[in-house]
Design an enzyme around this catalytic site. Structure first.
Site, PDB file in Angstrom:
ATOM      1  N   PHE A 183       0.837  -1.196   0.000  1.00 22.93           N
ATOM      2  CA  PHE A 183       0.000   0.000   0.000  1.00 22.93           C
ATOM      3  C   PHE A 183       0.874   1.249   0.000  1.00 22.93           C
ATOM      4  O   PHE A 183       2.067   1.207   0.302  1.00 22.93           O
ATOM      5  CB  PHE A 183      -0.936   0.008   1.217  1.00 22.93           C
ATOM      6  CG  PHE A 183      -0.220   0.107   2.541  1.00 22.93           C
ATOM      7  CD1 PHE A 183       0.022   1.346   3.130  1.00 22.93           C
ATOM      8  CD2 PHE A 183       0.225  -1.031   3.198  1.00 22.93           C
ATOM      9  CE1 PHE A 183       0.683   1.437   4.349  1.00 22.93           C
ATOM     10  CE2 PHE A 183       0.891  -0.948   4.412  1.00 22.93           C
ATOM     11  CZ  PHE A 183       1.119   0.289   4.989  1.00 22.93           C
ATOM     12  N   CYS A 184       0.250   2.375  -0.357  1.00 25.18           N
ATOM     13  CA  CYS A 184       0.936   3.672  -0.350  1.00 25.18           C
ATOM     14  C   CYS A 184      -0.128   4.753  -0.165  1.00 25.18           C
ATOM     15  O   CYS A 184      -1.283   4.448   0.114  1.00 25.18           O
ATOM     16  CB  CYS A 184       1.734   3.876  -1.637  1.00 25.18           C
ATOM     17  SG  CYS A 184       0.707   3.835  -3.130  1.00 25.18           S
ATOM     18  N   THR A 185       0.228   6.006  -0.347  1.00 20.10           N
ATOM     19  CA  THR A 185      -0.698   7.103  -0.060  1.00 20.10           C
ATOM     20  C   THR A 185      -1.924   7.094  -0.963  1.00 20.10           C
ATOM     21  O   THR A 185      -3.051   7.082  -0.492  1.00 20.10           O
ATOM     22  CB  THR A 185       0.022   8.455  -0.186  1.00 20.10           C
ATOM     23  OG1 THR A 185       1.186   8.451   0.643  1.00 20.10           O
ATOM     24  CG2 THR A 185      -0.896   9.600   0.241  1.00 20.10           C
ATOM     25  N   CYS A 190       2.436   1.841  -4.826  1.00 20.30           N
ATOM     26  CA  CYS A 190       2.244   0.404  -4.591  1.00 20.30           C
ATOM     27  C   CYS A 190       1.847  -0.322  -5.864  1.00 20.30           C
ATOM     28  O   CYS A 190       2.163  -1.500  -6.041  1.00 20.30           O
ATOM     29  CB  CYS A 190       1.236   0.155  -3.470  1.00 20.30           C
ATOM     30  SG  CYS A 190      -0.356   0.975  -3.650  1.00 20.30           S
ATOM     31  N   ILE A 212      -4.073   4.624   0.855  1.00 23.34           N
ATOM     32  CA  ILE A 212      -4.505   4.961   2.208  1.00 23.34           C
ATOM     33  C   ILE A 212      -5.625   5.992   2.176  1.00 23.34           C
ATOM     34  O   ILE A 212      -6.572   5.933   2.971  1.00 23.34           O
ATOM     35  CB  ILE A 212      -3.317   5.509   3.029  1.00 23.34           C
ATOM     36  CG1 ILE A 212      -2.187   4.487   3.073  1.00 23.34           C
ATOM     37  CG2 ILE A 212      -3.752   5.884   4.443  1.00 23.34           C
ATOM     38  CD1 ILE A 212      -0.843   5.095   3.439  1.00 23.34           C
TER      39      ILE A 212
END
Length: 310
Positions: A183-185, A190, A212
């Site tokens: 996952f990433c922002t 990702c 996120i």
């Protein structure tokens, strides 16, 4: 995939990206910049052969018009867009930049448009990362992870995304025989990370759709496995559940996000130092930063608004 706008606030913020082959991406720069500047939109858009990426802010009408404009560009329909709000304009200017990559990994053979991992919707994320055979990897940089991440996630402690491939190579044994969830922002890092991991021969590779930001928008706080706040690359610094503006602040000396406990550290002085940079700076550095901070405060006291360098 465009999501519905989140909470009503004076400024609409849109984090967007799309992996797509853009052979003539250079020609898009000037028209995009003119479109944004003519509507009071500020922020940054990155263009490269592999697509578009960026975060911009403006009025609800201006941002809606921009998304429609980008969607009409050949190859860029189906944008991934996450909306949030801000009490005030979180950017100082508008920039449209030409880059080698829209998110820099430094592995030119990777094509996320063709070989990314499996999308996982926010509502299904908790079930995946709670499985004992799943390894959950935060693909963001260390300073972002420092103020919040998912429960049980592995932090590669990278200073830049360029370091991620080397981290994966060094930890291949940890990934063998497991589901790999990343996952990433906002979803872009990702997505590219899954394409890289799949290129190494791993098959059970997943990533959080919308990142996120979409998770914090969709998943109720009482059901959430997110801990802390999510760092964002603008003057809001962080957001929390429901995409409300968070409590984190930014050290104006080193640009590291700071938690409430770090803000009461004896090594913290607004605009001058924080626990992350105090020992790495000289007294002469801190003198310069203190003078800069004084000028910022004077400008604000005179009603000139935020100082550009603040």
């Amino acid at each position: 995939m465009t999501t519905l706008p989140a909470p009503s606030q004076p400024v609409r913020v849109a984090a967007l990206y799309r992996f797509a082959r853009l052979d003539a991406f250079e020609a898009l720069r000037a028209p995009l910049a003119a479109f944004c500047c003519g509507r009071g939109i500020k922020g940054t858009l990155l263009l490269a052969h592999e697509g578009i990426n960026g975060t911009v802010a403006g009025s609800e009408e201006a941002i809606a018009a921009l998304i429609e404009y980008i969607e009409a560009i050949d190859g860029l329909s189906g944008l991934e867009v996450k909306y949030s709000g801000a009490a005030a304009m979180p950017f100082h200017r508008m920039k449209v930049r030409l880059k080698r990559e829209i998110v820099t990994m430094g592995v030119e053979t990777i094509d996320p448009a063709k070989s990314a991992g499996t999308y996982v919707e926010p509502g299904d994320w908790n079930a995946l990362i709670s499985q004992p055979d799943t390894i959950v990897i935060d693909t963001r940089n260390g300073y972002e992870v420092s103020i919040g991440t998912f429960k049980g996630a592995v932090d590669p402690a990278t200073a830049s995304f360029r370091e991620f491939p080397a981290w994966v190579e060094a930890h291949r044994a940890d990934l063998e025989g497991r589901k790999v969830a990343m996952f990433c922002t906002g979803g872009i890092r990702c997505e590219k990370a899954t394409a890289y991991v799949k290129s190494l021969g791993f098959e059970d590779v997943f990533h959080l759709r919308g990142g996120i930001l979409k998770y914090l928008e969709d998943v109720p706080a009482e059901q959430s496995l997110w801990q802390g706040e999510c760092f964002v690359f603008d003057e809001r610094v962080s957001v929390s559940h429901g995409l409300a503006e968070g409590d984190a602040e930014l050290c104006r000396a080193c640009r590291h996000p700071l938690t409430e406990s770090e803000l009461v550290s004896p090594k913290y002085a607004a605009g001058v130092s924080c626990p992350h940079c105090f020992d790495a700076r000289s007294d002469e550095d801190r003198k310069r930063y203190a003078e800069r901070q004084r000028q910022v405060e004077l400008a604000q006291a005179r009603g000139r608004g935020p100082h550009i360098g603040s």
